[in-house]
Design an enzyme around this catalytic site. Structure first.
Site, PDB file in Angstrom:
ATOM      1  N   PRO A   2       0.859  -1.193   0.000  1.00  0.00           N
ATOM      2  CA  PRO A   2       0.000   0.000   0.000  1.00  0.00           C
ATOM      3  C   PRO A   2       0.888   1.233   0.000  1.00  0.00           C
ATOM      4  CG  PRO A   2       0.060  -0.991   2.175  1.00  0.00           C
ATOM      5  CD  PRO A   2       0.817  -1.914   1.262  1.00  0.00           C
ATOM      6  N   GLU A   3       0.467   2.233  -0.722  1.00  0.00           N
ATOM      7  CA  GLU A   3       1.232   3.470  -0.727  1.00  0.00           C
ATOM      8  C   GLU A   3       0.540   4.486   0.171  1.00  0.00           C
ATOM      9  OE1 GLU A   3       3.733   4.740  -3.445  1.00  0.00           O
ATOM     10  OE2 GLU A   3       3.711   3.030  -4.811  1.00  0.00           O
ATOM     11  N   HIS A 102      -8.072 -14.961   9.285  1.00  0.00           N
ATOM     12  CA  HIS A 102      -6.850 -14.151   9.255  1.00  0.00           C
ATOM     13  C   HIS A 102      -6.932 -12.957  10.193  1.00  0.00           C
ATOM     14  CE1 HIS A 102      -5.207 -16.601   6.104  1.00  0.00           C
ATOM     15  NE2 HIS A 102      -6.287 -16.423   5.376  1.00  0.00           N
ATOM     16  N   ARG A 125      -1.292 -12.374   4.770  1.00  0.00           N
ATOM     17  CA  ARG A 125       0.130 -12.671   4.519  1.00  0.00           C
ATOM     18  C   ARG A 125       1.033 -12.255   5.672  1.00  0.00           C
ATOM     19  NH1 ARG A 125       1.613 -11.444  -1.633  1.00  0.00           N
ATOM     20  NH2 ARG A 125       3.448 -12.600  -0.983  1.00  0.00           N
ATOM     21  N   LYS A 166      23.702  15.770  -5.624  1.00  0.00           N
ATOM     22  CA  LYS A 166      23.395  14.323  -5.710  1.00  0.00           C
ATOM     23  C   LYS A 166      23.542  13.840  -7.153  1.00  0.00           C
ATOM     24  CE  LYS A 166      21.192  12.795  -1.652  1.00  0.00           C
ATOM     25  NZ  LYS A 166      20.749  13.904  -0.804  1.00  0.00           N
TER      26      LYS A 166
END
Ligand code: ZN
Length: 287
Positions: A2-3, A102, A125, A166
């Site tokens: 998930p973001e 779960h 999971r 950078k």
């Protein structure tokens, strides 16, 4: 994974049920998720009140009444449920979950306005985890993080200072959580396309004008995903029952070979791999 927008969607869905609520009883159905639950975790939570539910990067951070911090990470398949209903992200709950096998964490709360609230955490999971930190204790998960992309800490001045000198590609530098917290692969690709910057450019070579385009682009792609949030995911989950990440609303992510959506560009989206992650971009309008 998930973001940030998915985690923020969960936070917004959960907050009205748990902020202000007293944790009456906690039951753990196994000793661990990705990591073991903290020692005496259930006992430590019981009797405390959740003062505030915040988010830091992809962590949900509940501040308890005494200033302690209850941190949760959803991993890949973690989801909070209120009653038997997943909170604002049903795409995370597959058919196998309906059985409750779960569900690893359950809490009974008393909310001042709603009364009893049953909160549970499901994670097929088990890549998610929870942790508890005493008031003011060092937090190895959130302490090293850079500023939030939706907060006031990320502006052109800040980013220019962090990119200076950078040599690594801008794509990779933007994924560094110490530079900006919670920015993931999908939204870096989208923000670079929106600001017309080639992901392969050395970060230190971006000029002022480019950085001034990039900063609001990062904010906009995240805010658009959060705004699309619940309903988009719900529809997507109904279609095929699999987890989905707003795929149809992306401009470049997952669109290899498609025409660039920028009007008049005429380019074709390409996929390359940078630091082991897929990058989608348009070689015509991103330079
Ligand atoms: Zn283009």
């Amino acid at each position: 994974m998930p973001e940030l927008p998915e985690v923020e969607t969960v936070r917004r869905g959960l907050a009205p049920y748990i902020e202000g609520a007293r944790i009456e009883r906690v039951t753990l159905h196994r000793p661990d998720l990705r990591f073991p639950f903290p020692q005496e975790f259930a006992t430590a939570l019981e009797g405390r009140t959740i003062a505030h539910l915040g988010r830091r990067a992809k962590y949900l951070v509940a501040t308890l009444s005494d200033g302690a911090t209850w941190l949760s990470h959803l991993g890949m398949t973690g989801a909070f449920l209120v009653g038997d209903r997943p909170v604002d992200e049903p795409s995370r709950i597959g058919a196998a979950d309906a059985s409750g096998k779960h569900i690893h964490f359950e809490a009974l709360l008393t909310h001042p306005a709603r009364g009893p609230v049953s909160l549970s955490y499901s994670d097929p999971r088990r890549f998610g985890f929870m942790d508890l930190f005493a008031p003011g204790a060092p937090n190895p998960f959130t302490d090293p993080l850079g500023p939030e992309p939706l907060g006031n800490g990320v502006d052109a001045l800040y980013l220019a200072a962090r990119l200076e000198g950078k040599k690594g590609p801008i794509k990779t530098v933007l994924l560094d959580q110490r530079v900006i917290a919670g920015l993931g692969n999908i939204y870096v690709c989208e923000a670079l396309h929106a600001s017309r910057i080639d992901p392969r450019r050395a970060a230190g070579t971006l000029d002022e004008a480019e950085i001034e385009r990039l900063v609001p682009a990062i904010r906009q792609v995240l805010e658009a995903a959060i705004a699309a949030g619940g309903s988009t995911l719900r529809d997507f989950a109904r279609a095929d029952g699999q987890p989905g990440y707003f795929q149809h609303s992306f401009a470049v992510y997952g669109h290899e070979g498609d025409p660039c959506p920028r009007p008049g560009c005429g380019g074709e989206i390409e996929r390359i791999v940078q630091a082991g992650r897929s990058t989608f971009f348009c070689p015509v309008c991103q330079d």
